[in-house]
Write an enzyme that holds these catalytic residues in place. Structure first.
Site, PDB file in Angstrom:
ATOM      1  N   ARG A 108      45.975  11.670  71.991  1.00 56.94           N
ATOM      2  CA  ARG A 108      44.743  11.417  72.764  1.00 56.94           C
ATOM      3  C   ARG A 108      44.131  12.779  73.039  1.00 56.94           C
ATOM      4  NH1 ARG A 108      43.488   7.353  77.700  1.00 56.94           N
ATOM      5  NH2 ARG A 108      43.370   6.040  75.834  1.00 56.94           N
ATOM      6  N   HIS A 135      37.907   5.166  69.510  1.00 56.10           N
ATOM      7  CA  HIS A 135      39.118   4.602  70.121  1.00 56.10           C
ATOM      8  C   HIS A 135      39.552   3.414  69.248  1.00 56.10           C
ATOM      9  CE1 HIS A 135      42.134   3.824  72.971  1.00 56.10           C
ATOM     10  NE2 HIS A 135      41.438   3.412  74.010  1.00 56.10           N
ATOM     11  N   GLN A 138      42.054   0.540  70.393  1.00 56.46           N
ATOM     12  CA  GLN A 138      41.496  -0.382  71.375  1.00 56.46           C
ATOM     13  C   GLN A 138      40.787  -1.545  70.689  1.00 56.46           C
ATOM     14  OE1 GLN A 138      41.555  -0.144  74.949  1.00 56.46           O
ATOM     15  NE2 GLN A 138      40.939  -2.253  74.626  1.00 56.46           N
ATOM     16  N   ASP A 223      32.140  -1.082  79.127  1.00 56.25           N
ATOM     17  CA  ASP A 223      33.097  -0.009  79.399  1.00 56.25           C
ATOM     18  C   ASP A 223      32.495   0.829  80.522  1.00 56.25           C
ATOM     19  OD1 ASP A 223      35.185   1.844  79.216  1.00 56.25           O
ATOM     20  OD2 ASP A 223      34.448   2.794  77.382  1.00 56.25           O
ATOM     21  N   CYS A 262      37.898  -2.569  78.044  1.00 55.10           N
ATOM     22  CA  CYS A 262      39.125  -1.857  77.645  1.00 55.10           C
ATOM     23  C   CYS A 262      39.944  -1.403  78.845  1.00 55.10           C
ATOM     24  CB  CYS A 262      38.764  -0.671  76.756  1.00 55.10           C
ATOM     25  SG  CYS A 262      37.799   0.614  77.575  1.00 55.10           S
ATOM     26  N   ARG A 290      47.231  -4.437  73.289  1.00 50.74           N
ATOM     27  CA  ARG A 290      47.379  -3.062  72.822  1.00 50.74           C
ATOM     28  C   ARG A 290      48.767  -2.873  72.204  1.00 50.74           C
ATOM     29  NH1 ARG A 290      44.276   0.914  75.046  1.00 50.74           N
ATOM     30  NH2 ARG A 290      45.261   2.171  73.405  1.00 50.74           N
TER      31      ARG A 290
HETATM   32  N1   CP Z   1      41.978   1.324  77.456  1.00 48.94           N
HETATM   33  C1   CP Z   1      42.712   2.453  77.467  1.00 48.94           C
HETATM   34  O1   CP Z   1      42.835   3.178  76.477  1.00 48.94           O
HETATM   35  O2   CP Z   1      43.321   2.693  78.661  1.00 48.94           O
HETATM   36  P1   CP Z   1      44.082   4.021  79.102  1.00 48.94           P
HETATM   37  O3   CP Z   1      43.050   5.099  79.262  1.00 48.94           O
HETATM   38  O4   CP Z   1      44.751   3.658  80.390  1.00 48.94           O
HETATM   39  O5   CP Z   1      45.070   4.392  78.031  1.00 48.94           O
HETATM   40  N1  NVA Z   2      35.201   5.367  77.303  1.00 48.39           N
HETATM   41  C1  NVA Z   2      36.371   5.553  78.132  1.00 48.39           C
HETATM   42  C2  NVA Z   2      37.507   4.742  77.625  1.00 48.39           C
HETATM   43  C3  NVA Z   2      38.763   4.842  78.438  1.00 48.39           C
HETATM   44  C4  NVA Z   2      39.895   4.048  77.857  1.00 48.39           C
HETATM   45  C5  NVA Z   2      36.723   7.033  78.181  1.00 48.39           C
HETATM   46  O1  NVA Z   2      36.677   7.693  77.130  1.00 48.39           O
HETATM   47  O2  NVA Z   2      37.030   7.533  79.265  1.00 48.39           O
END
Ligand code: CP
Ligand code: NVA
Length: 304
Positions: A108, A135, A138, A223, A262, A290
């Protein structure tokens, strides 16, 4: 060829369909089992997955750890700030070292290009666990959830309401691969990247009107308005004011429309309590999925 899972648009439609089918099958086969028991085929037996986090995470962190255990393998998890990576060790050197120590790496990252750089030199599969640009894991979980509750996603209309962000980009990548239509409604200054929009071709439309986007839609998705790393909090809250998903907006969608998010959600901003806790919301199944979707991704990577 090492099988990396960096973005949905990099895989062909047949491979993606097979991954989603495997996710459905793996979930069905372990109904009622304790969460730590390995699947009968244990395709990751003796394999180690490294996970590197440059940003916070609840779902991605726990679901990947559960996923690799259910495939018969194990995980090593680190925040980048605890690694030499956080002190400036080059991404490429980190990739070469971890390739000698583990069998796959999930990352990440703040900057999507860092994941690409890692994958270019890694000799083990690299999985994108969210970047500023996309992502993909997701979206597989989201499509799995839609299919579980509403049947095949091909031919459906999904409305994306709010920020044209990383999650929106992965939906755009998935639309032509899985044959659904994505109606994106964003304020003009927060539209998705036009390159990503173009990838969707005729499978996506862009508007600034949320009512137009949800009209007759089978699924409504939103989101957060302020993603990790976004600095312009006040400007965003103002720009997105008319983009909250509430019962009135959901009423314009198809009568049996589903709601997805998400998570984490900002209740009272992009979605009301009534919608996220209401009968159309599938967000808890979406979060659970997930695990199942990522198991299928990991199994695909290891099968390479
Ligand atoms: N939806 C998602 O990726 O959640 P987290 O940021 O908690 O991993
Ligand atoms: N768009 C959000 C998704 C979190 C899972 C972010 O990048 O913070």
């Amino acid at each position: 060829m090492v099988r990396h899972f960096l973005d949905i648009h990099r895989l062909d439609a047949t491979e993606l369909r097979a991954i989603l089918d495997d996710a459905h099958a793996r979930k069905a086969a372990r109904k009622g089992w304790p969460k730590g028991r390995a699947d009968a085929d244990a395709p990751a037996k003796d394999r180690v997955l490294a996970m590197i986090f440059e940003k916070n995470s609840t779902r991605t962190r726990f679901s990947f750890d559960a996923a690799i255990r259910q495939l018969g393998g194990s995980a090593i998890i680190a925040n980048s700030t605890d690694m030499q990576l956080g002190r400036g060790e080059p991404v490429e050197d980190t990739a070469k070292v971890l390739s000698r120590m583990v069998d796959a790496v999930m990352i990440r990252a703040n900057d999507h290009e860092d994941v690409e750089r890692f994958a270019r030199v890694s000799t083990v599969p690299v999985i994108n666990g969210l970047t500023d640009r996309s992502h993909p894991c997701q979206i597989l979980a989201d499509l799995m959830t839609i299919e579980e509750h509403r049947g095949p996603v091909a031919g459906k209309t999904i409305a994306w309401i709010g920020d044209g962000n990383n999650v929106c980009h992965s939906f755009l990548h998935a639309a032509p691969k899985f044959g659904f239509h994505l109606n994106v409604a964003c304020p003009a200054e927060y539209h998705p990247d036009l390159h990503d929009l173009a990838r969707a071709g005729n499978n996506a439309t862009l508007t600034s009107d949320p009512r137009e986007a949800v009209a007759g839609a089978d699924v409504v998705v939103t989101d957060t308005w302020v993603s990790m790393g976004d600095q312009d909090y006040e400007e965003r809250l103002e720009a997105f004011e008319a983009y909250g998903v509430d019962d009135a907006l959901m009423a314009l969608a198809a009568p049996d429309a589903a709601f997805l998010h998400c998570l984490p959600a900002h209740r009272g901003e992009e979605v009301t309590d009534a919608v996220i806790d209401g009968p159309k919301s599938l967000v808890w199944d979406e979060a659970e999925n997930r695990i199942h979707a990522q198991k299928a991704v990991l199994a695909w990577c290891f099968a390479g």
